[in-house]
Design an enzyme around this catalytic site. Structure first.
Site, PDB file in Angstrom:
ATOM      1  N   CYS A   1       0.845  -1.197   0.000  1.00 49.59           N
ATOM      2  CA  CYS A   1       0.000   0.000   0.000  1.00 49.59           C
ATOM      3  C   CYS A   1       0.888   1.258   0.000  1.00 49.59           C
ATOM      4  O   CYS A   1       1.620   1.492  -0.954  1.00 49.59           O
ATOM      5  CB  CYS A   1      -0.936  -0.073   1.208  1.00 49.59           C
ATOM      6  SG  CYS A   1      -2.145   1.243   1.371  1.00 49.59           S
TER       7      CYS A   1
ATOM      8  N   ASP B   1      -8.709  -2.440  -8.139  1.00 52.45           N
ATOM      9  CA  ASP B   1      -8.267  -1.512  -7.096  1.00 52.45           C
ATOM     10  C   ASP B   1      -8.815  -0.126  -7.419  1.00 52.45           C
ATOM     11  O   ASP B   1      -8.416   0.495  -8.406  1.00 52.45           O
ATOM     12  CB  ASP B   1      -6.739  -1.484  -7.052  1.00 52.45           C
ATOM     13  CG  ASP B   1      -6.191  -0.735  -5.840  1.00 52.45           C
ATOM     14  OD1 ASP B   1      -6.821   0.251  -5.407  1.00 52.45           O
ATOM     15  OD2 ASP B   1      -5.131  -1.132  -5.337  1.00 52.45           O
TER      16      ASP B   1
ATOM     17  N   HIS C   1      -7.907  -3.659  -3.655  1.00 54.67           N
ATOM     18  CA  HIS C   1      -6.749  -3.191  -2.909  1.00 54.67           C
ATOM     19  C   HIS C   1      -6.532  -4.054  -1.663  1.00 54.67           C
ATOM     20  O   HIS C   1      -7.437  -4.707  -1.167  1.00 54.67           O
ATOM     21  CB  HIS C   1      -6.985  -1.731  -2.493  1.00 54.67           C
ATOM     22  CG  HIS C   1      -5.774  -1.017  -2.010  1.00 54.67           C
ATOM     23  ND1 HIS C   1      -4.784  -0.563  -2.862  1.00 54.67           N
ATOM     24  CD2 HIS C   1      -5.369  -0.661  -0.761  1.00 54.67           C
ATOM     25  CE1 HIS C   1      -3.851   0.052  -2.157  1.00 54.67           C
ATOM     26  NE2 HIS C   1      -4.181  -0.011  -0.876  1.00 54.67           N
TER      27      HIS C   1
END
Length: 298
Positions: free
Chosen positions: A175, A231, A266
């Site tokens: 991330c 995502d 994600h």
């Protein structure tokens, strides 16, 4: 990190949570901090969260000095061994909490000395926040890239002095840390990098003057990018632009690869969160270890 990108990342991680009800739910669940997870990362999915034993490892908290500041870190390594390959494990937006520590232990079980420095330590402790928007505004957005690069250099020095092989270093980030893995691979003498769903484009600002796409041509280590095609915060178009730039760059840039998992969003490796996807997570981890080995880290 620019504020609009903070908002995008927040919305991709917590769809539907940018409201009073979401804030109330996070506050009510903060008791789960006793498990060692960041308050803002709740709820914890206990049925999928991995707990890696420290048996056979030396693991725990440590620190190292950078520019007069004592940077805290978590590390794990096989017990009784030296001259180990090194992996820098770079945190998500939530800091170094139980999930990141567990990833360090997983790398240690695979034969690495893994170290995860607290890269927000000068700005604050993200684990103390119960409101993710406030945490990102007051802590994450104030972290300069230059500070992060210097702290990672410090982590490498610590590793070399504590059983690690300075000639065999890699970086792995999730991330927020995925973006950092790209940046570090462009600047530091690492042999390989793995970037899990880290954004590659963005609007520059004083603290983050360049994004990975701006440094694509000068990569010093090949990067394996692991992404979900659904995502919401990282459009596939941005990855295609990155591929085009990498193809013009150094041999390391040209050797970089992307894997995009279908029907995956994600944070799919974050086994303690609802975003976790077992198949992509397992395949990504296998590819990660193979990538490090193929590039001379293991």
């Amino acid at each position: 990190m620019p504020s609009h990108n903070l908002t995008t990342e927040f919305n991709s991680l917590f769809p539907g949570e940018a409201n009073e009800q979401g804030a109330t739910r996070r506050t009510a669940l903060k008791v789960a901090l006793g498990m060692g997870y960041a308050a803002t990362a709740l709820p914890i999915m206990a049925q999928t969260a991995v707990k890696t034993s420290s048996e056979g490892l030396r693991a725990g908290e440590t620190s190292f000095e950078v520019a007069g500041f004592n940077v805290p870190a978590y590390f794990a390594a096989p017990a009784g061994q030296s001259n180990l390959p090194v992996v820098l494990v770079v945190q998500e937006i939530f800091g170094v909490h139980e999930y990141i520590a567990d990833v360090c232990r997983r790398f240690a079980k695979a034969g690495y000395l893994a170290i995860a420095p607290e890269l927000y330590a000068r700005q604050g402790d993200p684990r103390k926040y119960t409101d993710i928007g406030k945490m990102m505004a007051e802590v994450v957005a104030k972290v300069p890239d230059a500070q992060v690069m210097a702290d990672l250099d410090g982590a490498v020095r610590w590793a070399a002095e504590n059983g690690g092989d300075r000639a065999r270093v890699a970086i792995n980030g999730f991330c927020w840390g995925g973006r950092i893995a790209w940046l570090y691979a462009a600047q530091a003498p690492v042999k390989a990098a793995v970037a899990w769903y880290g954004r590659v484009v963005g609007t520059p600002n004083e603290l983050s003057p360049k994004n990975p796409i701006d440094l694509a041509l000068q990569m010093r280590a090949p990067v394996l990018g692991l992404y979900g095609e659904k995502d919401g915060g990282i459009p596939l178009e941005s990855l295609e632009k990155m591929k085009i730039e990498l193809a013009k760059g150094t041999p390391a840039a040209k050797a970089s690869q992307f894997v995009t998992f279908p029907d995956t969003g994600h944070a799919f490796h974050a086994d303690y969160r609802p975003s976790f996807r077992q198949g992509p997570a397992d395949e990504g981890w296998t590819r990660c270890l193979a990538w490090l080995k193929a590039n001379g880290v293991a």
